[in-house]
Design a protein around this motif. Structure first.
Motif, PDB file in Angstrom:
ATOM      1  N   GLU A   1     -49.730  -5.001  34.602  1.00 15.89           N
ATOM      2  CA  GLU A   1     -50.663  -3.949  34.207  1.00 15.89           C
ATOM      3  C   GLU A   1     -50.437  -2.680  35.021  1.00 15.89           C
ATOM      4  OE1 GLU A   1     -53.239  -7.820  34.216  1.00 15.89           O
ATOM      5  OE2 GLU A   1     -51.729  -6.878  35.493  1.00 15.89           O
ATOM      6  N   SER A   2     -50.800  -1.560  34.431  1.00 13.52           N
ATOM      7  CA  SER A   2     -50.763  -0.275  35.122  1.00 13.52           C
ATOM      8  C   SER A   2     -51.779   0.649  34.485  1.00 13.52           C
ATOM      9  CB  SER A   2     -49.365   0.337  35.064  1.00 13.52           C
ATOM     10  OG  SER A   2     -48.984   0.580  33.723  1.00 13.52           O
ATOM     11  N   GLY A   3     -52.064   1.764  35.174  1.00 14.73           N
ATOM     12  CA  GLY A   3     -52.918   2.777  34.596  1.00 14.73           C
ATOM     13  C   GLY A   3     -54.325   2.839  35.150  1.00 14.73           C
ATOM     14  N   GLY A   4     -54.660   1.917  36.033  1.00 16.25           N
ATOM     15  CA  GLY A   4     -55.988   1.959  36.624  1.00 16.25           C
ATOM     16  C   GLY A   4     -56.141   3.125  37.584  1.00 16.25           C
ATOM     17  N   GLY A   5     -57.374   3.340  38.044  1.00 18.08           N
ATOM     18  CA  GLY A   5     -57.617   4.414  38.987  1.00 18.08           C
ATOM     19  C   GLY A   5     -59.085   4.725  39.109  1.00 18.08           C
TER      20      GLY A   5
ATOM     21  N   ARG B   1     -61.944  -8.418  32.353  1.00 16.23           N
ATOM     22  CA  ARG B   1     -62.259  -7.693  33.584  1.00 16.23           C
ATOM     23  C   ARG B   1     -63.132  -8.564  34.473  1.00 16.23           C
ATOM     24  NH1 ARG B   1     -66.176  -2.918  31.101  1.00 16.23           N
ATOM     25  NH2 ARG B   1     -68.001  -4.241  30.645  1.00 16.23           N
ATOM     26  N   GLN B   2     -63.051  -8.262  35.763  1.00 12.07           N
ATOM     27  CA  GLN B   2     -63.845  -9.002  36.734  1.00 12.07           C
ATOM     28  C   GLN B   2     -64.345  -8.052  37.807  1.00 12.07           C
ATOM     29  OE1 GLN B   2     -61.859 -12.412  38.462  1.00 12.07           O
ATOM     30  NE2 GLN B   2     -63.805 -13.352  38.981  1.00 12.07           N
ATOM     31  N   ALA B   3     -65.667  -7.948  37.880  1.00 10.23           N
ATOM     32  CA  ALA B   3     -66.320  -7.136  38.899  1.00 10.23           C
ATOM     33  C   ALA B   3     -66.618  -8.020  40.112  1.00 10.23           C
ATOM     34  CB  ALA B   3     -67.599  -6.532  38.345  1.00 10.23           C
ATOM     35  N   PRO B   4     -66.775  -7.412  41.287  1.00 11.29           N
ATOM     36  CA  PRO B   4     -67.052  -8.206  42.497  1.00 11.29           C
ATOM     37  C   PRO B   4     -68.286  -9.080  42.324  1.00 11.29           C
ATOM     38  CG  PRO B   4     -66.524  -5.951  43.076  1.00 11.29           C
ATOM     39  CD  PRO B   4     -66.633  -5.982  41.579  1.00 11.29           C
TER      40      PRO B   4
ATOM     41  N   ALA C   1     -64.265  -2.512  37.608  1.00 15.22           N
ATOM     42  CA  ALA C   1     -63.796  -3.896  37.713  1.00 15.22           C
ATOM     43  C   ALA C   1     -62.284  -3.892  37.875  1.00 15.22           C
ATOM     44  CB  ALA C   1     -64.166  -4.697  36.463  1.00 15.22           C
ATOM     45  N   VAL C   2     -61.745  -5.061  38.172  1.00 17.14           N
ATOM     46  CA  VAL C   2     -60.310  -5.276  38.044  1.00 17.14           C
ATOM     47  C   VAL C   2     -60.061  -5.714  36.601  1.00 17.14           C
ATOM     48  CG1 VAL C   2     -58.298  -6.573  38.799  1.00 17.14           C
ATOM     49  CG2 VAL C   2     -60.064  -5.908  40.461  1.00 17.14           C
ATOM     50  N   TYR C   3     -59.133  -5.044  35.949  1.00 13.09           N
ATOM     51  CA  TYR C   3     -58.817  -5.328  34.550  1.00 13.09           C
ATOM     52  C   TYR C   3     -57.512  -6.113  34.475  1.00 13.09           C
ATOM     53  CZ  TYR C   3     -62.571  -2.431  32.801  1.00 13.09           C
ATOM     54  OH  TYR C   3     -63.819  -1.928  32.502  1.00 13.09           O
ATOM     55  N   TYR C   4     -57.543  -7.181  33.681  1.00  8.10           N
ATOM     56  CA  TYR C   4     -56.391  -8.064  33.520  1.00  8.10           C
ATOM     57  C   TYR C   4     -55.990  -8.132  32.050  1.00  8.10           C
ATOM     58  CZ  TYR C   4     -57.913  -9.956  38.042  1.00  8.10           C
ATOM     59  OH  TYR C   4     -58.284 -10.117  39.354  1.00  8.10           O
ATOM     60  N   CYS C   5     -54.692  -8.166  31.803  1.00  2.14           N
ATOM     61  CA  CYS C   5     -54.234  -8.531  30.471  1.00  2.14           C
ATOM     62  C   CYS C   5     -53.774  -9.987  30.495  1.00  2.14           C
ATOM     63  CB  CYS C   5     -53.135  -7.619  29.961  1.00  2.14           C
ATOM     64  SG  CYS C   5     -51.567  -7.757  30.821  1.00  2.14           S
ATOM     65  N   ALA C   6     -53.832 -10.612  29.338  1.00  2.00           N
ATOM     66  CA  ALA C   6     -53.500 -12.022  29.241  1.00  2.00           C
ATOM     67  C   ALA C   6     -52.882 -12.304  27.876  1.00  2.00           C
ATOM     68  CB  ALA C   6     -54.747 -12.876  29.440  1.00  2.00           C
TER      69      ALA C   6
ATOM     70  N   GLY D   1     -53.519  -7.683  37.535  1.00  5.49           N
ATOM     71  CA  GLY D   1     -54.737  -6.882  37.486  1.00  5.49           C
ATOM     72  C   GLY D   1     -54.534  -5.465  37.975  1.00  5.49           C
ATOM     73  N   THR D   2     -55.378  -4.566  37.472  1.00  4.27           N
ATOM     74  CA  THR D   2     -55.368  -3.172  37.907  1.00  4.27           C
ATOM     75  C   THR D   2     -56.819  -2.724  38.085  1.00  4.27           C
ATOM     76  OG1 THR D   2     -54.510  -0.945  37.428  1.00  4.27           O
ATOM     77  CG2 THR D   2     -55.275  -2.230  35.538  1.00  4.27           C
ATOM     78  N   GLN D   3     -57.088  -2.043  39.188  1.00  3.52           N
ATOM     79  CA  GLN D   3     -58.458  -1.661  39.532  1.00  3.52           C
ATOM     80  C   GLN D   3     -58.875  -0.416  38.750  1.00  3.52           C
ATOM     81  OE1 GLN D   3     -60.778  -3.087  41.883  1.00  3.52           O
ATOM     82  NE2 GLN D   3     -62.154  -1.633  40.873  1.00  3.52           N
ATOM     83  N   VAL D   4     -60.050  -0.486  38.168  1.00  2.00           N
ATOM     84  CA  VAL D   4     -60.685   0.666  37.532  1.00  2.00           C
ATOM     85  C   VAL D   4     -62.013   0.905  38.239  1.00  2.00           C
ATOM     86  CG1 VAL D   4     -61.754   1.547  35.432  1.00  2.00           C
ATOM     87  CG2 VAL D   4     -59.568   0.323  35.307  1.00  2.00           C
ATOM     88  N   THR D   5     -62.189   2.109  38.752  1.00  2.00           N
ATOM     89  CA  THR D   5     -63.430   2.470  39.430  1.00  2.00           C
ATOM     90  C   THR D   5     -64.002   3.711  38.765  1.00  2.00           C
ATOM     91  OG1 THR D   5     -62.592   1.585  41.514  1.00  2.00           O
ATOM     92  CG2 THR D   5     -64.490   3.058  41.626  1.00  2.00           C
ATOM     93  N   VAL D   6     -65.255   3.601  38.321  1.00  2.00           N
ATOM     94  CA  VAL D   6     -65.930   4.710  37.655  1.00  2.00           C
ATOM     95  C   VAL D   6     -67.070   5.175  38.553  1.00  2.00           C
ATOM     96  CG1 VAL D   6     -67.068   5.495  35.563  1.00  2.00           C
ATOM     97  CG2 VAL D   6     -65.360   3.674  35.439  1.00  2.00           C
ATOM     98  N   SER D   7     -66.994   6.414  38.979  1.00  2.00           N
ATOM     99  CA  SER D   7     -68.030   6.958  39.855  1.00  2.00           C
ATOM    100  C   SER D   7     -69.117   7.656  39.044  1.00  2.00           C
ATOM    101  CB  SER D   7     -67.409   7.944  40.846  1.00  2.00           C
ATOM    102  OG  SER D   7     -66.857   9.047  40.159  1.00  2.00           O
TER     103      SER D   7
END
Length: 123
Positions: free
Chosen positions: A6-10, A38-41, A92-97, A116-122
């Motif tokens: 995966e790529s493109g998170g941020g 996706r999986q959040a803490p 969350a951390v986003y995963y493809c499967a 996984g790739t981390q996505v953080t929305v402020s």
């Protein structure tokens, strides 16, 4: 065997957009249904969207319907997740499967996973 990257998170502000990509190895990508999870803490991994082998059918979790779009390019062995109107609760951390043939919504039914790739929305 399928390897997924995966790529493109941020980090993005609420209301913004991101596009995630998941590149698959191997010559049989079109044999696999693909899903995004996706999986959040502190939370369990949850279904986000899936797409069938030929891209003809997609399905979304209610929480992302109308905001996220899953697509695939079998010629490039890649599946995408376009995420618009992002909310802090999308963090969350986003995963493809991948799983053979038939798409599913349960993480337990998928055979292969990316890192996984981390996505953080402020807010």
């Amino acid at each position: 065997q399928v390897q997924l990257v995966e790529s493109g998170g941020g980090l993005v502000q609420a209301g913004g957009s991101l596009r995630l990509s998941c590149a698959a190895s191997g010559r049989t990508f079109s044999s696999y249904a693909m899903g995004w999870f996706r999986q959040a803490p502190g939370k369990e991994r949850e279904f986000v969207a899936y797409i069938t082998r030929n891209g003809g059918t997609t399905y979304y979790a209610d929480s992302v319907k109308g905001r996220f779009t899953i697509s695939r390019d079998n010629g490039k062995n890649t599946v995408y997740l376009q995420m618009n109107s992002l909310k802090p609760e999308d963090t969350a951390v986003y995963y493809c499967a991948a799983r053979p043939v038939v798409a599913a919504t349960s993480p337990a039914e998928y055979y292969y996973w990316g890192q996984g790739t981390q996505v953080t929305v402020s807010s």
